[in-house]
Design a protein around this motif. Structure first.
Motif: not given
Length: 451
Positions: A29, A32, A93, A101, A126-127, A130-131, A261
């Protein structure tokens, strides 16, 4: 919302929140965020971001605009998300054909500024963002990407997840935030198949939609529970024949080592990611002794989407050059480096046009079969003497299979942010490193040098 995809995604978010943040995920994270902030600084001086600020008039608010100024959270998210996607340097991704991001971090930072969140809260958001966003993107898949820009669509849902996580939203509020963001999702491929400046706006719009959706849900507005999988939901409306398997799948290992992430591509080159493997292969040939003047033709084999998106044969503008494999291959061979300066160089200069005209593009079934999860290419140079030289790149630079070292990502940050932050970059990197150990978002100096 029993049994819906939104409920499954919300369950994942609550599961992530309930567990300690593993060091590996905190590292991912943080990296990123470093990458996002650098490319956002770089893009903050570009036309889309500055035009937004000028066009919206004098603004002030609790959320900061990277590079200077402040605005209400939705507008800060809009500007920062747009700036983050301007240089074509933001992360990817691959399984979702998605730039996570740009929209997700922009939304998380805008809300974190608003509530003066601890640094660890930002990293956790962020984790989670992103997931959620990457799972939606992967399920939407290539059929969706044919006409839609996934960064604008799945990005809205991921941005809402990040914003809702910063706010600590309960299950019901979180689910409604995702559902509301899905109905605000947009972004059309045609925007970047022509000489237009609107592509970065897809990321900015997604970030803004996420912030607005989280705020609406927090205020009691409800969303359609089956907005993703319903007969007239996002999947059906945008051509995605999805069973939503990725969204419904369990999170996996307790360490989080398989979370999205930790599986992103960080860009080494300021151009379309579909061209990276070709660039890598050409640079390899150059290192083996191939010179631009020796080339009769360059035969490029890669996957079909790379040719559809980045196959512009005669680019006329800077934007088109970033989406032209022939131009980028010629730059790599002639200059030996693909940088902002070399990518933007006029194709008529330095013999680049003749070299680009010598590039032959074709779909290679081997790379097509591995797409979208893996992106590769093969380049064969046929010299004027009739000799053949071949380089094959199974996985592009910056991908999870061929990652950039963290130190190179930090160097990228210093290079892209330098025009705005000057010599302040190392200090800002140190502040980012302190986010997980008691630092706050307010500790980050994200204005221009000297502020």
């Amino acid at each position: 919302m029993t049994g819906t995809v939104v409920e499954a995604l919300t369950g994942h978010a609550m599961e992530l929140r309930a567990a300690p943040l593993p060091p590996a995920l905190a590292d991912a994270a943080e990296l990123a965020f470093v990458d996002w902030l650098g490319v956002t600084f770089g893009g903050s001086t570009g036309v889309p971001a500055r035009a937004l600020l000028d066009g919206l008039g004098p603004l002030s608010g609790p959320s900061r605009v990277v590079g200077g100024g402040a605005a209400p959270p939705p507008l800060a998210a809009l500007v920062n998300g747009t700036a983050a996607h301007t240089l074509e340097l933001d992360d990817i991704y691959a399984p979702g054909l998605f730039h996570p991001g740009a929209p997700i971090i922009a939304a998380a930072l805008a809300v974190a500024d608003q509530v003066r969140a601890p640094g660890e809260t930002l990293l956790r958001a962020l984790v989670t963002g992103y997931e959620i966003g990457c799972r939606v993107a992967a399920d939407l898949g290539p059929a969706h990407y044919k006409n839609w820009h996934t960064t604008g669509t799945a990005g809205s849902v991921g941005a809402a997840a990040a914003a809702a996580e910063v706010l600590g939203a309960g299950e019901d509020v979180f689910a409604h935030a995702l559902a509301l963001a899905a109905t605000m999702a947009s972004g059309l491929q045609q925007t970047f198949r022509s000489d237009a400046m609107g592509k970065p706006l897809h990321a900015g719009n997604a970030a803004q939609a996420g912030v607005v959706a989280a705020a609406l849900a927090r205020g009691g507005v409800t969303g359609a529970p089956d907005v993703l999988e319903g007969d007239a939901g996002l999947g059906a409306a945008t051509g995605a024949p999805s069973g939503w398997e990725r969204c419904r799948a369990p999170l996996g290992t307790p360490s989080g080592s398989d979370l999205a992430i930790g599986a992103i591509t960080i860009k080494p080159y300021p151009c379309c990611g579909h061209a990276f493997a070709v660039i890598d292969a050409v640079l390899e040939l150059r290192a083996e002794g191939l010179a631009a003047g020796d080339v009769e033709r360059l035969e490029v084999g890669t996957y079909a989407t790379a040719l559809a998106v980045a196959g512009i044969k005669r680019p006329r503008t800077v934007a088109e050059r970033r989406f032209s494999i022939p131009h980028l291959a010629s730059v790599a061979l002639a200059a030996g480096a693909v940088t902002g300066e070399t990518v933007e160089s006029d194709g008529d200069a330095a013999g680049l046009r003749a070299l680009a005209d010598a590039v032959r593009l074709e779909i290679d079934p081997a790379f097509e079969e591995r797409f979208p999860g893996r992106r590769g290419a093969r380049v064969t140079a046929v010299t004027r003497s009739g000799a053949r030289m071949t380089a094959e790149v199974p996985d592009r630079s910056g991908s999870p299979q061929c990652p950039l070292p963290p130190e190179r990502v930090r160097r990228k940050f210093l290079d892209t942010a330098a025009a705005v932050v000057g010599t302040h970059g190392p200090h800002l990197l140190a502040r980012i490193g302190g986010l997980r150990s008691g630092g706050t978002v307010a500790d980050l100096d994200i204005g221009p040098a000297g502020t």
